[in-house]
Design an enzyme around this catalytic site. Sequence first.
Site, PDB file in Angstrom:
ATOM      1  N   HIS A   5      45.740  35.318  31.662  1.00 30.32           N
ATOM      2  CA  HIS A   5      44.708  36.059  31.643  1.00 30.32           C
ATOM      3  C   HIS A   5      43.741  35.764  30.647  1.00 30.32           C
ATOM      4  CE1 HIS A   5      42.092  39.641  30.896  1.00 30.32           C
ATOM      5  NE2 HIS A   5      42.392  39.530  29.660  1.00 30.32           N
ATOM      6  N   ASN A  11      49.080  34.347  38.693  1.00 36.07           N
ATOM      7  CA  ASN A  11      48.282  33.440  38.199  1.00 36.07           C
ATOM      8  C   ASN A  11      48.172  32.751  36.788  1.00 36.07           C
ATOM      9  OD1 ASN A  11      46.826  35.384  37.421  1.00 36.07           O
ATOM     10  ND2 ASN A  11      44.965  35.302  38.626  1.00 36.07           N
ATOM     11  N   PHE A  54      44.966  46.144  45.193  1.00 38.55           N
ATOM     12  CA  PHE A  54      45.866  45.198  44.425  1.00 38.55           C
ATOM     13  C   PHE A  54      46.570  45.725  43.293  1.00 38.55           C
ATOM     14  CE2 PHE A  54      41.819  43.558  43.086  1.00 38.55           C
ATOM     15  CZ  PHE A  54      41.925  43.549  41.766  1.00 38.55           C
ATOM     16  N   GLU A  89      40.255  44.351  24.451  1.00 39.82           N
ATOM     17  CA  GLU A  89      41.669  43.928  24.696  1.00 39.82           C
ATOM     18  C   GLU A  89      42.223  43.365  23.513  1.00 39.82           C
ATOM     19  OE1 GLU A  89      40.842  40.895  27.636  1.00 39.82           O
ATOM     20  OE2 GLU A  89      40.210  42.483  29.123  1.00 39.82           O
ATOM     21  N   ARG A 128      37.980  30.718  29.711  1.00 37.56           N
ATOM     22  CA  ARG A 128      37.821  30.921  31.222  1.00 37.56           C
ATOM     23  C   ARG A 128      37.730  29.881  31.898  1.00 37.56           C
ATOM     24  NH1 ARG A 128      38.679  36.405  33.367  1.00 37.56           N
ATOM     25  NH2 ARG A 128      37.130  35.951  34.773  1.00 37.56           N
ATOM     26  N   THR A 140      40.185  32.718  39.494  1.00 35.27           N
ATOM     27  CA  THR A 140      41.472  33.808  39.660  1.00 35.27           C
ATOM     28  C   THR A 140      42.251  33.342  40.537  1.00 35.27           C
ATOM     29  OG1 THR A 140      39.598  35.196  39.249  1.00 35.27           O
ATOM     30  CG2 THR A 140      41.762  36.112  40.321  1.00 35.27           C
ATOM     31  N   LYS A 183      50.977  34.766  31.449  1.00 39.41           N
ATOM     32  CA  LYS A 183      51.647  36.080  32.300  1.00 39.41           C
ATOM     33  C   LYS A 183      53.150  35.596  32.716  1.00 39.41           C
ATOM     34  CE  LYS A 183      47.247  37.269  34.483  1.00 39.41           C
ATOM     35  NZ  LYS A 183      46.496  37.505  35.753  1.00 39.41           N
ATOM     36  N   TYR A 217      44.741  47.016  32.581  1.00 37.76           N
ATOM     37  CA  TYR A 217      43.910  46.567  33.879  1.00 37.76           C
ATOM     38  C   TYR A 217      43.159  48.071  34.387  1.00 37.76           C
ATOM     39  CZ  TYR A 217      45.332  41.730  34.211  1.00 37.76           C
ATOM     40  OH  TYR A 217      45.530  40.505  34.085  1.00 37.76           O
ATOM     41  N   ARG A 242      45.099  27.457  35.883  1.00 39.25           N
ATOM     42  CA  ARG A 242      45.795  27.815  37.289  1.00 39.25           C
ATOM     43  C   ARG A 242      45.904  26.958  38.285  1.00 39.25           C
ATOM     44  NH1 ARG A 242      41.924  33.353  36.465  1.00 39.25           N
ATOM     45  NH2 ARG A 242      43.434  34.895  35.679  1.00 39.25           N
TER      46      ARG A 242
END
Length: 141
Positions: free
Chosen positions: A117, A114, A59, A128, A87, A93, A11, A51, A104
């Site tokens: 993704h 964060n 948010f 995706e 993950r 998150t 990100k 998203y 993270r």
Amino acid sequence: MATQRTLSIIKPDAVAKNAIGEIIARFEKAGLKVVAAKMLKLDDDKAGGFYAEHKERPFFKDLVGFMTSGPVVVQVLEGDDAIAKNRDLMGATNPKEAAPGTIRADFAETIDANAVHGSDSPESAEREIAYFFESSELCPR
Ligand code: RTP
Ligand code: MG
């Protein structure tokens, strides 16, 4: 466990911190292979569509604003159990709740910014990956 592919995004906060290389090194050290990669700057439509599942969440606007705030690196990672493995490497998150040693925990400070993704299921991985890559852009298996 079968070989899987998953979508990863580094990100804008992590790109701005010059952490692309360190994050990719974590994937590679864990046995995940980069089989496609591109750097791009998302616009509101592309980030909002990505998203879309969160469209009604409070948010959402901040999330789209953050994801369009600078360049991102979008990658397809391949390996055994790649979706769960990625993950696990990412951590929770909210970076404040992320286990020590996760991406993270080490590269992010807030739930909004964060660092990474990762797809959360085989169905989202398929959607995706197709959202960002033509099949001709993926390395053949
Ligand atoms: P991601 O989709 O980015 O990999 O993150 P995730 O699965 O861990 O979390 P998800 O529930 O899919 O949320 C997507 C992104 O929205 C932001 N978020 N903010 N303020 C909040 O309560 C909140 N909840 C989620 C986060 O930036 C999260 O990565
Ligand atoms: Mg998610």
